[in-house]
Design an enzyme around this catalytic site. Sequence first.
Site, short mmCIF file in Angstrom:
data_model
loop_
_atom_site.label_atom_id
_atom_site.label_comp_id
_atom_site.label_asym_id
_atom_site.label_seq_id
_atom_site.Cartn_x
_atom_site.Cartn_y
_atom_site.Cartn_z
N ARG A 127 0.82 -1.23 0.00
CA ARG A 127 0.00 0.00 0.00
C ARG A 127 0.84 1.27 0.00
O ARG A 127 0.42 2.32 0.48
CB ARG A 127 -0.96 0.04 1.19
CG ARG A 127 -1.93 -1.11 1.19
CD ARG A 127 -3.19 -0.75 1.93
NE ARG A 127 -4.13 -1.86 1.86
CZ ARG A 127 -4.14 -2.89 2.70
NH1 ARG A 127 -3.26 -2.94 3.69
NH2 ARG A 127 -5.02 -3.85 2.55
N LYS A 149 3.87 11.82 -10.99
CA LYS A 149 3.03 10.95 -11.82
C LYS A 149 3.79 9.67 -12.12
O LYS A 149 4.94 9.71 -12.55
CB LYS A 149 2.68 11.66 -13.14
CG LYS A 149 1.71 12.80 -12.91
CD LYS A 149 0.80 13.03 -14.11
CE LYS A 149 1.50 13.66 -15.28
NZ LYS A 149 0.58 13.91 -16.39
N GLU A 191 11.47 19.27 -23.79
CA GLU A 191 10.68 19.65 -22.61
C GLU A 191 11.22 20.95 -22.00
O GLU A 191 10.47 21.78 -21.50
CB GLU A 191 10.70 18.53 -21.56
CG GLU A 191 10.21 17.17 -22.07
CD GLU A 191 8.68 17.07 -22.20
OE1 GLU A 191 7.98 18.07 -21.90
OE2 GLU A 191 8.21 16.00 -22.62
N LYS A 251 8.34 23.78 -13.40
CA LYS A 251 7.45 22.63 -13.25
C LYS A 251 7.09 22.44 -11.77
O LYS A 251 5.94 22.17 -11.43
CB LYS A 251 8.07 21.36 -13.82
CG LYS A 251 7.09 20.20 -13.73
CD LYS A 251 7.22 19.12 -14.76
CE LYS A 251 6.02 18.17 -14.57
NZ LYS A 251 6.23 16.84 -15.11
N GLU A 261 -3.46 18.21 -11.34
CA GLU A 261 -3.67 18.50 -12.75
C GLU A 261 -5.11 18.88 -13.07
O GLU A 261 -5.83 18.14 -13.73
CB GLU A 261 -3.29 17.27 -13.59
CG GLU A 261 -2.95 17.62 -15.01
CD GLU A 261 -2.20 16.48 -15.69
OE1 GLU A 261 -2.85 15.61 -16.23
OE2 GLU A 261 -0.96 16.51 -15.66
N ARG A 265 -1.68 23.17 -14.19
CA ARG A 265 -0.70 22.13 -14.51
C ARG A 265 -0.82 21.67 -15.95
O ARG A 265 0.12 21.14 -16.53
CB ARG A 265 -0.88 20.94 -13.55
CG ARG A 265 0.20 19.90 -13.76
CD ARG A 265 0.42 19.02 -12.59
NE ARG A 265 1.40 17.99 -12.91
CZ ARG A 265 1.74 17.02 -12.10
NH1 ARG A 265 1.17 16.93 -10.90
NH2 ARG A 265 2.63 16.13 -12.45
N ASN A 269 1.55 20.80 -20.62
CA ASN A 269 1.20 19.94 -21.75
C ASN A 269 1.24 20.67 -23.08
O ASN A 269 0.72 20.17 -24.07
CB ASN A 269 -0.19 19.35 -21.53
CG ASN A 269 -0.13 18.25 -20.50
OD1 ASN A 269 0.76 17.43 -20.53
ND2 ASN A 269 -1.06 18.26 -19.57
N HIS A 272 1.74 18.80 -26.24
CA HIS A 272 1.48 17.39 -25.96
C HIS A 272 0.16 16.89 -26.52
O HIS A 272 -0.01 15.70 -26.71
CB HIS A 272 1.53 17.13 -24.45
CG HIS A 272 2.93 17.06 -23.92
ND1 HIS A 272 3.80 18.12 -24.00
CD2 HIS A 272 3.63 16.04 -23.34
CE1 HIS A 272 4.96 17.77 -23.45
NE2 HIS A 272 4.88 16.51 -23.05
N HIS A 276 1.22 13.91 -28.43
CA HIS A 276 0.89 12.57 -27.97
C HIS A 276 0.22 11.76 -29.07
O HIS A 276 0.47 10.56 -29.21
CB HIS A 276 -0.06 12.63 -26.78
CG HIS A 276 0.67 12.66 -25.47
ND1 HIS A 276 0.16 13.29 -24.36
CD2 HIS A 276 1.87 12.16 -25.11
CE1 HIS A 276 1.03 13.18 -23.36
NE2 HIS A 276 2.08 12.49 -23.80
N HIS A 288 9.53 10.60 -27.44
CA HIS A 288 8.52 11.50 -26.90
C HIS A 288 8.82 12.97 -27.21
O HIS A 288 8.00 13.69 -27.75
CB HIS A 288 8.42 11.27 -25.40
CG HIS A 288 7.53 12.23 -24.68
ND1 HIS A 288 6.15 12.16 -24.79
CD2 HIS A 288 7.81 13.28 -23.88
CE1 HIS A 288 5.63 13.14 -24.06
NE2 HIS A 288 6.60 13.83 -23.50
#
Length: 1631
Positions: A127, A149, A191, A251, A261, A265, A269, A272, A276, A288
């Site tokens: 957990r 993330k 990035e 960031k 997010e 936030r 992106n 992206h 993506h 990426h």
Amino acid sequence: MPSADVQKVSILGKESIHCGFHLVPYIVSTVLETLPSSTYVLVTDSHVAGLHLSAFQAAFDERNVSRDARFLTYVVSPGETSKSREGKADIEDFLLLNSCTRDTVILALGGGVIGDLVGFVAATFMRGVRFVQIPTTLLAMVDSSVGGKTAIDTPHGKNLIGAFWQPEYIFIDAAFLETLPAREFSNGMAEVIKTAAIWNENEFAALESRSAEIFAAIQTPSAAFSGRTLASRSPAQQLLLSVIVGSISVKAHIVTVDERETGLRNLVNFGHTIGHAIEAVLTPQVLHGECVSVGMVLEAEVARQLGVLGQVALGRLTRCLRAYNLPVSLADPRIASLPAAKVLSVTKLLDIMKIDKKNSGPQKKIVVLSRIGATYEPKATVVADSVIAKTLSEAVRVVPGIPTKSPIRMATPGSKSISNRALLLAALGKGTCRLKNLLHSDDTQVMMNALIELKASPSSRRQACRGSNHLVPQGASFSWEDGGETLVVQGGEGSLSVPPNGKEIYLGNAGTAARFLATVCTLVQPSASGERTVITGNARMKQRPIGPLVDALRANGSDIAYLESQGCLPLAVAPAGLRGGHIRLAASVSSQYVSSILLCAPYAAEPVTLELTGGQVISQPYINMTIAMMRAFGVDVVRDADPATGAPRDVYRIPKAAYASPREYSIESDASSATYPLAIAAITGTTCTIENIGSASLQGDARFAKEVLEPMGCVVVQTATETTVTGPPVGQLRALGLVDMEPMTDAFLTASVLAAVACAPPLAGRELADGSRPATTRIVGIANQRVKECNRIQAMMDQLAKFGVETKELDDGLEVYGKPVSELKEGASVHCYDDHRVAMAFSVLATVVKGTVIEEKRCVEKTWPNWWDDLSNKIGIEVEGVELSVSTSVASASRLADQGSAASVVIVGMRGSGKTFIGQLASSALEWSFLDADEFFEKKFQVGVREYVQKNGWPAFRAAETDVLQELLNTYPARYVISLGGGIVETPAARDLLKGYAKKGPVVHIVREVDEVVKYLEAEGSRPAYGEPIIDVFRRREPWFVECCNYVFVNYTGVLTDSLQADNAPSTTNIRDEVARFFNHVTGQQPNLAPNVTADSRSYFLSLTYPDITPALPHIDKLTAGVDAIELRVDLLRSPKDLDELGAYVPSAAHVTDQIAALRSKTSLPIVFTVRTVSQGGQFPDHAEKDAFALFHTAIRLGVEYVDVEITWSEKHIQALVAQKGHSQIIASWHDWSGNMHWDGKLVEAKYRIAHEFGDIIKLVGKANDLDDNLALHRFVQRMRSSVDAKPIIAINMGIEGQLSRVLNSTFSPVSHPLLPSKAAPGQLSFAQIQTALHLIGQLPTRRFFLFGNPIKHSMSPTLHNTAFELLGLPHKYELLETEAVGEEIKAVLASNDFGGASVTIPFKLDVIPLLDALSPEAEAIGAVNTIVPQRTAGGGLMLYGDNTDWLGISHCIRAALPANVNNPEAALVIGAGGTSRAAIYALHKLGVQRIYLFNRTRRSAEVLVNAFPNIKIELIHELGTWPADGPAPTIIVSTVPASATTTDPDVENALYLPISIFESSAGGVVVDMAYKPAETPLLALAGNQSKEWKTVKGVQVLLEQGYVQFQLWTGRRCPKALVAERVWSAYMAA
Ligand SMILES: NC(=O)c1ccc[n+]([C@@H]2O[C@H](COP(=O)([O-])OP(=O)(O)OC[C@H]3O[C@@H](n4cnc5c(N)ncnc54)[C@H](O)[C@@H]3O)[C@@H](O)[C@H]2O)c1
Ligand SMILES: [Zn+2]
């Protein structure tokens, strides 16, 4: 704690990000001291483990003194595949097996893959346990490790399962980046740039200008832990760290404000949303960051389209990304060359974006940039699909209408020439200058960077200051104002110094910058170090000439060295200042040399007198522009005049002075660009004012308004600095009569589109005395436009024709005949030839013609990147995105050529090898122009090659020949076939040119047998004699040919082919077919790949298992019935002397080449070149890797279409092969002979991945032990085929039990044939067997085919098609449907479920058209349909498609029969004017026949035909046998009238008399009679009766040829021609 200087960044209220260099001991201590635990588990991947794990182990051993904590390590395989459920489970099992408990601390050492995976394990293990991020890639440092993330991938998509789980620490050790591959570093930079772009303009500016230093920081390894402490940190390291920390801070801030997010936030992106979607398709080949880089540019374009972001910002973003080697568009070769890139359609991308996590409901969100460093909203913005689609689509449709913004006031982009000059003047000048309306181009960016690098370095400044107490100026500096609209230049007053540390100034391909900077570098002040300034560029730049400028500067005392080729960059320039005084310069090549010296001259030591030599000075207006601008910066240049006549001389005097920069300098708009908005006002009857360009302009095109628009009826008001145009009411433009556009050639395209709708007569006095039509505009003085981005005159004629506008080509221009707008054709699709001016000119016409599509919208980027946005936002004409469908071109009988890659073909080879002959055939197959270097030479020097050598000797000739080569390559870069002299390879410089050229275009070596060449040369005498035995020359040149060429065309004319050509079966491919196949393939115009593979339909190849294939050649047609390709098992080949060799064997390249040439003489089918090793079931030695790859390279050079490469070979060799493959494809194969591979296991997946990496097609072969193994295989294939990056896959099981897999396999199923000696593999089936099996299991339902026409009882078509169906094992049936008219019966058939297709014959070829949904371009052009093809659409519907194969049948027969001496037929005769003659005319036109004579007894119907083809020159003749006065006799005759209506007897009445004089042509020719009965018609009999060489073609032959094409359109299968022809002929003879 060990001493290390770390910089801490706080996130979520804790200073948990620690950044520095060489931190391993620091990390270990910090973790041990602050995160106490019994167990520390470090997880990493094997790459990183090899580089950095031991340092951690050592540090841990050293610090864990009490030995009470465990240090466990777990290494996973590198790459995205580890980030999976299985990967996660493996780590968890490891932790459980090692009894790890809740207090465990996990360290994630690696890139984003490790961080995401390990983070997710930590989030759920027990957990949740504590973990630490130690990112080792730049991407992981600045992005994935920060924010908490974590995730894993599933086959359904990336990162779909995961959690937010914050690490205890993030340790950023920038020293790890020193081992990171450069591409991965760039990947992370995407990035970094992204963060700066949304948040911080200063940061962005630093990234923009300091790319080289940032790269340097990771490229130089830091010894002895330098950088660990501040004291040991280099400036480059400092810079690198500040960039990383800056990016992380942003960031971290955003994450802190919005951890989960929800809004802010989302900003990270940026790039992206689209990125993506691209990544989903292109991963893993494209990284990426690379996808995000393209995504950022596209999303910024969305912002620009919305009117939120300026072009300047977009330009800066694009150039900055490019500076870090990132791709900025989908057209980047790194992306476009990938097979997966073909599926990047707009619909597909929008579809993928639908499931973006940022979306709110169905609405898509994009981060909209408002300027560099800021966004439109503090979150992502909802953007309509149509807006995104418009950005993504490659084409646009202009919606006609009146510009809603009229009266318009606008400035067009700044002139490029003025921008470049202004930048340099301001930088050299004194004071601050604000440049407005600067054009941001590569040239200006490169120039700015170079000027920054040339500014005084700190060390030289220190020296210069010593002893003086005033500060030396520090060179120029630049900054932006007004959100980037204004460039502020702080002038450096001419102070320049050598860039420090031997740094070279890189100019890319910026030509103007190179020319200007060459002189600027001579101005650099002497330095103590003695170093030189080096300027260099990319490969193309290194070929562009700069010699005359360097010669002039050297003569003036400057010390300039060429570092590579003479006369080109790179240059090393000694810093010595420019001496000045009298400078002589040859100015006949480029006016930029003159401007370069003029601009720098004021800073020379002495005043300069510049004398231009070499006769003709080109582009004087540009020299005048330079002088005028120098005056604006305070320096007056005086031009000498002839004292007697007062005429100006080419001598300029420049005083010694410093430029005094004006406070503001507004750069004039580009005058050529200004013609488009002005023309829109003219054509729509509205008003437009262009600011910033008027009568005082320095540019020729500024005269367009006065000299073109005014006489067309516009009201033009022009002040010195402004131009306003108001058009007459729509439809009232006047034709121009004669207009000489020599002073403004670029504007002729704009004039042409206006002329197209200018139907009012010209103004009085402008009418053409000889003008045939009242509304004629005759544009002259523009011959140079033939050699611009494309042949613009031809381009305008071809594209205007699509609107139904007629034109005529002139020697130095064209005539356009105006038509009312209402009569123009709507819905034209304009091809732009990648030429910005074509695109913009036609968008003017599109504002009044409905439905016009401009195909390649991006070509405007060259001069006006935001043209489409300005058109809608500033002018008020709406523009929509259009996705061009690819399917129409595939379905058409004659596929359209790929216009993209059209680099000219260069042909070399020994004299007598057939270069001219092959070259001419190639040029006609490609529809390109042919150029013979010898002829070019003779024209240029006005003397024959032979004479030149006699007069000047060989060395002089070789030098001249090399110059000619350079000139040809520069002048004719695209759409030419250039044949060179055989001795060209004797000169090293010429070889270099050829080798350089081979990197971008085909250099083809024509090979012919030596003895044939010798025979030929003995009979020939126009070239100088060798003076040595030919065979020696042959030997000497051979290696050079190999070295210079990237392709080989085998032109065997001797024994081998003689014996092969003996039987005249229709399958014999003649040399024309082979030339067409080869050159279309290697140029990429029409790669000879199997269409069924591309279309994802079932495809097959025949495995040839002969040791020598020659005995099989007579049967090739039978053997290949139905298949899509032939596999040549190269490992089974044995040369004649080794026929009995068994076991492992390496065949020689020469033998393999002969075998392929022999095969080519019989078939154009693609060849699959397979070298199967012993361990994979073949006979090639397992370890002869070098030999195998030598053979593969041979195959590629021969234009072999597919090469089967086993994935067990080494990666290095495979990569090299992939780089060379051109338009051929690689089949990456793996065979499991052990029977251990399970289709649901891990092994096959791993093999698939490897094969996927470099193969265009994947081949996996297993072994079946039972039926179930086939089903498992099928499931595996289904799964792979449904993934986004799917590639065609061949998957089969060997053995009898595996036969089902061969039936089910859909790509390239290997088949055998009953006639073959042995099967290539156990269990192989024949093509027909597989079809039968497919039919039985319901995969190939019966279809019915028909012939519509009347009368058709005796038609041969049923025999033709039914024979073919039978031979191929297809369950279909072809029937006759004879009806009175096209009515209900035909409609019912067309609507039936099992309708497979229909032929249409007389009299229905036109009547049937209204029942169809679409026509092929050919059927459309011909105006008749003979073939109906039902196509199932994606949505499950049925579409009826009409095509015409008649013309192909006719042209094929003509080409095959044409005698060699009438290679380029000048004139042809068509008899009759019905539906078939339409096809005949079209075929002749396509064959390149210039003059088509048409004879028909009723003249009326002949005239109808003439009008139906406005773009084909058809001349009516009154009497057979009498030609137009200036016309040659025809060498091709096609008769389309019934044979019974003709006679050769002058006394027969009521019949068409055929006189023998129609065969007058002395060269002979071809005569085709389309009548079927009798076989020998009067016309053909007549041809046979006269003496000259006339080949005859019977109607049945044409029927067969068109039928073959028809059959293929319906079934996707090639018709088995030989057997079908045999049956049809015998049925015909019997009838
Ligand atoms: N969690 C997030 O917020 C987030 C954000 C962006 C990306 N990601 C994820 O990150 C992953 C990509 O990360 P990546 O680009 O770091 O890829 P990666 O982890 O696969 O690393 C790239 C390659 O570099 C090697 N490598 C790593 N460090 C090295 C070093 N110092 N020296 C030599 N080789 C080294 C690796 O072994 C690997 O082969 C993707 O899975 C992506 O989804 C996550
Ligand atoms: Zn990202």
